[in-house]
Design an enzyme around this catalytic site. Structure first.
Site, PDB file in Angstrom:
ATOM      1  N   ASP A   1     -37.462  93.245  25.780  1.00 14.82           N
ATOM      2  CA  ASP A   1     -37.699  94.809  26.340  1.00 14.82           C
ATOM      3  C   ASP A   1     -39.293  94.796  25.746  1.00 14.82           C
ATOM      4  OD1 ASP A   1     -37.647  97.428  27.174  1.00 14.82           O
ATOM      5  OD2 ASP A   1     -37.595  97.848  25.021  1.00 14.82           O
TER       6      ASP A   1
ATOM      7  N   LYS B   1     -36.520  85.342  15.837  1.00 10.93           N
ATOM      8  CA  LYS B   1     -36.948  85.823  14.521  1.00 10.93           C
ATOM      9  C   LYS B   1     -35.964  85.208  13.408  1.00 10.93           C
ATOM     10  CE  LYS B   1     -39.783  88.353  11.742  1.00 10.93           C
ATOM     11  NZ  LYS B   1     -41.066  87.976  11.777  1.00 10.93           N
TER      12      LYS B   1
ATOM     13  N   TYR C   1     -28.671  96.388  22.451  1.00  6.61           N
ATOM     14  CA  TYR C   1     -28.427  97.307  23.636  1.00  6.61           C
ATOM     15  C   TYR C   1     -26.882  97.275  23.684  1.00  6.61           C
ATOM     16  CZ  TYR C   1     -33.467  97.464  25.165  1.00  6.61           C
ATOM     17  OH  TYR C   1     -34.612  97.874  25.565  1.00  6.61           O
TER      18      TYR C   1
ATOM     19  N   ASP D   1     -43.312  94.487  28.136  1.00  5.96           N
ATOM     20  CA  ASP D   1     -44.400  95.547  28.329  1.00  5.96           C
ATOM     21  C   ASP D   1     -45.704  94.982  27.942  1.00  5.96           C
ATOM     22  OD1 ASP D   1     -42.609  97.446  28.988  1.00  5.96           O
ATOM     23  OD2 ASP D   1     -43.452  99.028  27.745  1.00  5.96           O
TER      24      ASP D   1
ATOM     25  N   ASP E   1     -43.061  88.097  16.378  1.00  6.56           N
ATOM     26  CA  ASP E   1     -44.424  88.644  16.247  1.00  6.56           C
ATOM     27  C   ASP E   1     -45.576  87.534  16.511  1.00  6.56           C
ATOM     28  OD1 ASP E   1     -43.342  86.728  14.221  1.00  6.56           O
ATOM     29  OD2 ASP E   1     -43.980  87.984  12.571  1.00  6.56           O
TER      30      ASP E   1
HETATM   31  C1  IPM Z   1     -36.810  98.378  30.751  1.00  9.80           C
HETATM   32  C2  IPM Z   1     -36.616  99.932  30.069  1.00  9.80           C
HETATM   33  C3  IPM Z   1     -35.238 100.015  29.851  1.00  9.80           C
HETATM   34  C4  IPM Z   1     -34.823  99.157  28.711  1.00  9.80           C
HETATM   35  C5  IPM Z   1     -34.843 101.576  29.322  1.00  9.80           C
HETATM   36  C6  IPM Z   1     -35.327 102.596  30.156  1.00  9.80           C
HETATM   37  C7  IPM Z   1     -33.380 101.851  29.018  1.00  9.80           C
HETATM   38  O1  IPM Z   1     -37.594 100.091  29.022  1.00  9.80           O
HETATM   39  O2  IPM Z   1     -36.064  98.245  31.755  1.00  9.80           O
HETATM   40  O3  IPM Z   1     -37.557  97.564  30.025  1.00  9.80           O
HETATM   41  O4  IPM Z   1     -35.140  99.369  27.406  1.00  9.80           O
HETATM   42  O5  IPM Z   1     -34.394  97.953  29.166  1.00  9.80           O
HETATM   43 MN    MN Z   2     -38.711  98.430  28.805  1.00 12.23          MN
END
Ligand code: IPM
Ligand code: MN
Length: 368
Positions: A261, A204, A152, A265, A237
């Site tokens: 990140d 990793k 990032y 999710d 993984d």
């Molecule tokens: C998150 C989002 C952000 C990230 C994006 C929107 C830049 O996906 O907060 O996880 O990748 O950090």
């Molecule tokens: Mn995210």
């Protein structure tokens, strides 16, 4: 607001229990969920006898489309002076992807040096999870994601762009200082959380033999000062595999920005979806920012159908972080009560209630 030193700010807020909160509703459904979050936090403040002073900022897609401004330096400076930031969502269908995310969200994280992204993955009672046979006792862990470095950092570039010989480079930046402060935070957090006292490093090391070698060495070194914490390593993984197969394996996971990140999710999905997943961008020595981790959900905008619980949970984290632990826990408890007893689903439009009704349900549960 006059500029205060960190000590002055802390002294002031402990004495008065009045907190200066910058609020960035942002894009899409952000304003709707933040409206409900504020409603709940106000109720919690009233109940526990403290005050929240809200300072709204209109950052986001609409402002960008009008003025071409994402995040003016003057705003960043004002934000350095608040006690916390409460953010809705950033991302607008009429703006090229990346401009707002990088120009506002990532820039705030970087400029305010919010080097931890703390993301609890907790299945509340009565919430549907796609993992069959898993219940709240199996899904309760926290991801500590490094939040200012790695892929990032924006280091890289093109060579011969647009030609058939084009080269694109994107470098993962891992500094000793950045890695160490994140890992130290994770150990401290695991100790304070006092659940299973287990910290898993997710990386990793078999492929990222420089970056994650550094992570592994720092992890092992810091671990020596935390003999009460059980440590463990997993490749990213395999981590995904375990999160689905045996989520009860985890207590706290520490990982780099990109992996954090991705796995959060996955974490959001096993805890019931984006409607409930919240996070904090923390600068333990500075100003922290709390947000639902889902996006701006343009297709649900303005319909009063989006689930505000993720924003409400982000608000609960913010209260805990400000030291209003009792209020923060009460908000979380109120959320747990309605997920268990009231909502049909956590998905937008399927809750059996509107966005504002869900806010009211939490307020009512708080009053009991
Ligand atoms: C998150 C989002 C952000 C990230 C994006 C929107 C830049 O996906 O907060 O996880 O990748 O950090
Ligand atoms: Mn995210």
């Amino acid at each position: 607001m006059a500029t205060r030193t960190k000590d002055q700010a802390t002294a002031q807020r402990t004495a008065t229990r009045t907190y200066q909160i910058a609020v960035i509703p942002g894009d899409g459904t952000g304003p709707e969920v933040i409206r409900e979050g504020r409603k709940v936090l106000e109720a919690a403040a009233k109940r526990e006898g403290f005050a929240l002073n809200w300072h709204p900022y209109d950052l986001g897609g609409e402002r960008y489309l009008k003025t071409k401004e994402t995040l003016p330096a003057s705003v960043v400076n004002e934000l350095r002076d608040v006690d916390a930031i409460y953010l809705g969502a950033i991302g607008h269908p009429d703006v090229t992807p990346g401009i707002l995310e990088q120009g506002i969200l990532l820039r705030l994280r970087f400029e305010l040096d919010q080097y931890i992204n703390l993301r609890p993955v907790k299945l509340y009672p009565g919430v549907w999870t796609p993992l069959r046979d898993k219940t709240p006792e199996h899904i309760d862990f926290v991801v500590v994601r490094e939040n200012t470095e790695g892929l990032y950092a924006g280091v890289g570039g093109f060579l011969k762009k647009g030609t058939k010989d084009e080269v694109a480079l994107q470098t993962s930046v891992n500094t000793r200082v950045g890695v160490e402060r994140c890992i130290r935070f994770a150990f401290e957090y695991t100790r304070k959380r006092a659940k299973r006292k287990k910290l898993t490093l997710c990386g990793k090391t078999n492929v990222l033999t420089y970056a994650h070698d550094l992570w592994q060495r720092v992890f092992n070194e810091v671990a020596k000062s935390y003999s009460d914490i059980q440590t463990e390593y997993t490749h990213v993984d395999a981590c995904c595999m375990w999160m689905v197969k045996n989520p009860e394996w985890f207590d706290v996971i520490v990982t780099d920005n990109m992996f954090g990140d991705i796995i959060t999710d996955l974490g959001a999905m096993i805890q019931g979806g984006m409607g409930i997943a919240a996070g904090g961008n923390l600068n333990p020595e500075g100003v922290s920012m709390f947000e639902p981790i889902g996006g701006s959900a343009p297709k649900y905008t303005g319909k009063n159908v989006i689930n505000p619980l993720a924003a409400i949970c982000a608000g609960s984290m913010m209260l805990e972080y400000l030291g209003e632990t009792k209020a923060g826990r009460a908000v979380e408890q109120a959320v747990m009560e309605i997920t268990g007893k009231k909502l049909k689903s956590l998905a937008a439009g399927k809750m059996g209630y509107s966005t504002s009704e869900v806010g009211d349900l939490v307020v009512n549960a708080l009053a009991r």
